[in-house]
Design a protein around this motif. Structure first.
Motif, PDB file in Angstrom:
ATOM      1  N   MET A 228       0.841  -1.187   0.000  1.00 53.40           N
ATOM      2  CA  MET A 228       0.000   0.000   0.000  1.00 53.40           C
ATOM      3  C   MET A 228       0.884   1.249   0.000  1.00 53.40           C
ATOM      4  SD  MET A 228      -2.655   1.120   2.950  1.00 53.40           S
ATOM      5  CE  MET A 228      -3.495   2.652   2.842  1.00 53.40           C
ATOM      6  N   ALA A 229       0.481   2.221  -0.749  1.00 55.17           N
ATOM      7  CA  ALA A 229       1.194   3.503  -0.749  1.00 55.17           C
ATOM      8  C   ALA A 229       1.069   4.147   0.630  1.00 55.17           C
ATOM      9  CB  ALA A 229       0.590   4.417  -1.806  1.00 55.17           C
ATOM     10  N   ASN A 230       1.901   5.126   0.857  1.00 53.34           N
ATOM     11  CA  ASN A 230       1.821   5.818   2.141  1.00 53.34           C
ATOM     12  C   ASN A 230       0.427   6.387   2.355  1.00 53.34           C
ATOM     13  OD1 ASN A 230       4.492   5.303   2.703  1.00 53.34           O
ATOM     14  ND2 ASN A 230       5.197   7.331   2.102  1.00 53.34           N
ATOM     15  N   PRO A 231      -0.078   6.289   3.585  1.00 52.75           N
ATOM     16  CA  PRO A 231      -1.394   6.869   3.877  1.00 52.75           C
ATOM     17  C   PRO A 231      -1.382   8.374   3.636  1.00 52.75           C
ATOM     18  CG  PRO A 231      -0.594   5.534   5.715  1.00 52.75           C
ATOM     19  CD  PRO A 231       0.525   5.645   4.738  1.00 52.75           C
ATOM     20  N   ARG A 232      -2.530   8.904   3.241  1.00 53.15           N
ATOM     21  CA  ARG A 232      -2.677  10.341   3.027  1.00 53.15           C
ATOM     22  C   ARG A 232      -3.282  10.982   4.271  1.00 53.15           C
ATOM     23  NH1 ARG A 232      -5.568  11.357  -2.759  1.00 53.15           N
ATOM     24  NH2 ARG A 232      -3.774  10.936  -4.052  1.00 53.15           N
ATOM     25  N   ALA A 233      -2.737  12.118   4.632  1.00 47.93           N
ATOM     26  CA  ALA A 233      -3.253  12.862   5.781  1.00 47.93           C
ATOM     27  C   ALA A 233      -3.686  14.255   5.348  1.00 47.93           C
ATOM     28  CB  ALA A 233      -2.185  12.970   6.858  1.00 47.93           C
ATOM     29  N   PHE A 234      -4.864  14.647   5.801  1.00 48.05           N
ATOM     30  CA  PHE A 234      -5.331  16.019   5.652  1.00 48.05           C
ATOM     31  C   PHE A 234      -4.951  16.735   6.938  1.00 48.05           C
ATOM     32  CE2 PHE A 234      -8.144  19.601   5.965  1.00 48.05           C
ATOM     33  CZ  PHE A 234      -8.394  19.998   4.665  1.00 48.05           C
ATOM     34  N   ILE A 235      -4.288  17.878   6.845  1.00 46.21           N
ATOM     35  CA  ILE A 235      -3.860  18.623   8.019  1.00 46.21           C
ATOM     36  C   ILE A 235      -4.840  19.759   8.270  1.00 46.21           C
ATOM     37  CG2 ILE A 235      -2.011  19.972   9.087  1.00 46.21           C
ATOM     38  CD1 ILE A 235      -1.301  17.024   8.557  1.00 46.21           C
ATOM     39  N   SER A 236      -5.434  19.742   9.450  1.00 49.32           N
ATOM     40  CA  SER A 236      -6.353  20.795   9.874  1.00 49.32           C
ATOM     41  C   SER A 236      -5.628  21.663  10.901  1.00 49.32           C
ATOM     42  CB  SER A 236      -7.605  20.164  10.487  1.00 49.32           C
ATOM     43  OG  SER A 236      -8.509  21.157  10.894  1.00 49.32           O
ATOM     44  N   PHE A 237      -5.717  22.984  10.742  1.00 52.20           N
ATOM     45  CA  PHE A 237      -5.006  23.881  11.645  1.00 52.20           C
ATOM     46  C   PHE A 237      -5.681  25.239  11.648  1.00 52.20           C
ATOM     47  CE2 PHE A 237      -3.330  24.475   7.463  1.00 52.20           C
ATOM     48  CZ  PHE A 237      -2.984  25.820   7.373  1.00 52.20           C
ATOM     49  N   ASP A 238      -5.370  26.029  12.641  1.00 51.53           N
ATOM     50  CA  ASP A 238      -5.888  27.383  12.779  1.00 51.53           C
ATOM     51  C   ASP A 238      -5.096  28.288  11.837  1.00 51.53           C
ATOM     52  OD1 ASP A 238      -6.547  29.971  13.534  1.00 51.53           O
ATOM     53  OD2 ASP A 238      -6.323  29.606  15.681  1.00 51.53           O
ATOM     54  N   TYR A 239      -5.684  28.614  10.705  1.00 55.90           N
ATOM     55  CA  TYR A 239      -4.980  29.387   9.680  1.00 55.90           C
ATOM     56  C   TYR A 239      -4.500  30.739  10.205  1.00 55.90           C
ATOM     57  CZ  TYR A 239      -3.768  31.451   5.214  1.00 55.90           C
ATOM     58  OH  TYR A 239      -3.079  32.038   4.200  1.00 55.90           O
ATOM     59  N   ASP A 240      -5.268  31.357  11.071  1.00 55.75           N
ATOM     60  CA  ASP A 240      -4.921  32.684  11.566  1.00 55.75           C
ATOM     61  C   ASP A 240      -3.765  32.672  12.566  1.00 55.75           C
ATOM     62  OD1 ASP A 240      -6.892  33.908  10.025  1.00 55.75           O
ATOM     63  OD2 ASP A 240      -8.405  33.669  11.596  1.00 55.75           O
ATOM     64  N   ASN A 241      -3.520  31.523  13.208  1.00 58.41           N
ATOM     65  CA  ASN A 241      -2.535  31.491  14.283  1.00 58.41           C
ATOM     66  C   ASN A 241      -1.455  30.429  14.168  1.00 58.41           C
ATOM     67  OD1 ASN A 241      -3.665  33.591  16.175  1.00 58.41           O
ATOM     68  ND2 ASN A 241      -5.437  32.262  15.938  1.00 58.41           N
ATOM     69  N   ASN A 242      -1.647  29.403  13.337  1.00 57.21           N
ATOM     70  CA  ASN A 242      -0.700  28.285  13.335  1.00 57.21           C
ATOM     71  C   ASN A 242      -0.160  27.903  11.964  1.00 57.21           C
ATOM     72  OD1 ASN A 242      -2.752  27.135  15.901  1.00 57.21           O
ATOM     73  ND2 ASN A 242      -0.630  27.703  16.234  1.00 57.21           N
ATOM     74  N   VAL A 243      -0.080  28.850  11.029  1.00 58.26           N
ATOM     75  CA  VAL A 243       0.493  28.558   9.713  1.00 58.26           C
ATOM     76  C   VAL A 243       1.958  28.155   9.850  1.00 58.26           C
ATOM     77  CG1 VAL A 243       1.196  29.596   7.521  1.00 58.26           C
ATOM     78  CG2 VAL A 243      -1.113  29.915   8.346  1.00 58.26           C
ATOM     79  N   THR A 244       2.699  28.831  10.710  1.00 52.80           N
ATOM     80  CA  THR A 244       4.120  28.511  10.895  1.00 52.80           C
ATOM     81  C   THR A 244       4.284  27.071  11.370  1.00 52.80           C
ATOM     82  OG1 THR A 244       4.667  30.809  11.362  1.00 52.80           O
ATOM     83  CG2 THR A 244       6.219  29.139  12.145  1.00 52.80           C
ATOM     84  N   GLN A 245       3.487  26.663  12.357  1.00 52.30           N
ATOM     85  CA  GLN A 245       3.573  25.290  12.864  1.00 52.30           C
ATOM     86  C   GLN A 245       3.171  24.279  11.789  1.00 52.30           C
ATOM     87  OE1 GLN A 245       2.083  27.828  14.610  1.00 52.30           O
ATOM     88  NE2 GLN A 245       3.708  28.088  16.115  1.00 52.30           N
ATOM     89  N   LYS A 246       2.181  24.616  10.983  1.00 56.76           N
ATOM     90  CA  LYS A 246       1.769  23.725   9.887  1.00 56.76           C
ATOM     91  C   LYS A 246       2.918  23.553   8.914  1.00 56.76           C
ATOM     92  CE  LYS A 246      -0.131  24.394   5.850  1.00 56.76           C
ATOM     93  NZ  LYS A 246       0.404  24.370   4.473  1.00 56.76           N
ATOM     94  N   ASN A 247       3.570  24.654   8.541  1.00 51.45           N
ATOM     95  CA  ASN A 247       4.688  24.573   7.597  1.00 51.45           C
ATOM     96  C   ASN A 247       5.850  23.758   8.174  1.00 51.45           C
ATOM     97  OD1 ASN A 247       3.288  26.059   5.681  1.00 51.45           O
ATOM     98  ND2 ASN A 247       4.185  27.996   6.318  1.00 51.45           N
ATOM     99  N   LEU A 248       6.148  23.951   9.454  1.00 52.80           N
ATOM    100  CA  LEU A 248       7.206  23.170  10.110  1.00 52.80           C
ATOM    101  C   LEU A 248       6.842  21.685  10.153  1.00 52.80           C
ATOM    102  CD1 LEU A 248       8.132  25.565  13.054  1.00 52.80           C
ATOM    103  CD2 LEU A 248       9.561  25.006  11.083  1.00 52.80           C
TER     104      LEU A 248
END
Length: 136
Positions: free
Chosen positions: A1-21
């Motif tokens: 099986m290929a690697n599982p796909r993950a959808f990342i949910s985050f607070d766009y107004d406050n956690n974009v930096t953490q999402k990118n990291l």
């Protein structure tokens, strides 16, 4: 099986930096999953946004919520969790931005399914998600 796909949910107004990291670190970790950057690239009317995001979540094996200190105000995150649950997509959370076990979680995210940002724990959670919901 290929690697599982993950959808990342985050607070766009406050956690974009953490999402990118998180996305960046995931590429160099040995954790077996891929993240698709399926964030809406432009502002859309609510109904269009919901249809687009619901479709994208449905194409994933799991939804990972990056749960920061300001999650109480992130209504879109709660909607994404509800969309995942409606489609039998397993959900877990990762504490970011100084959040911890005393921080407010978004509606629908269980405390016992929210872990620290530790790649061994994240890998274990991903393995667990692949035995739940639509992944059974």
């Amino acid at each position: 099986m290929a690697n599982p796909r993950a959808f990342i949910s985050f607070d766009y107004d406050n956690n974009v930096t953490q999402k990118n990291l998180f996305v960046g670190q995931s590429k160099s970790s040995k954790t077996p999953f891929s993240i698709e950057d399926w964030s809406s690239k432009s502002s859309l009317p609510q109904s269009q946004w919901e249809a687009l995001i619901r479709s994208k979540i449905g194409k994933c094996n799991m939804l990972i919520v990056l749960s920061g200190k300001t999650m109480a105000s992130a209504t879109g995150v709660s909607k994404e969790i509800a969309m995942a649950k409606d489609q039998d997509v397993p959900v877990f959370g990762v504490y970011v931005d100084g959040a911890n076990t005393t921080s407010i979680l978004p509606s629908g995210l269980q405390r016992n399914r929210t872990i620290s940002w530790d790649w061994k724990k994240i890998a274990a959670a991903i393995d667990q998600m692949m035995t739940e919901g639509k992944n059974k």
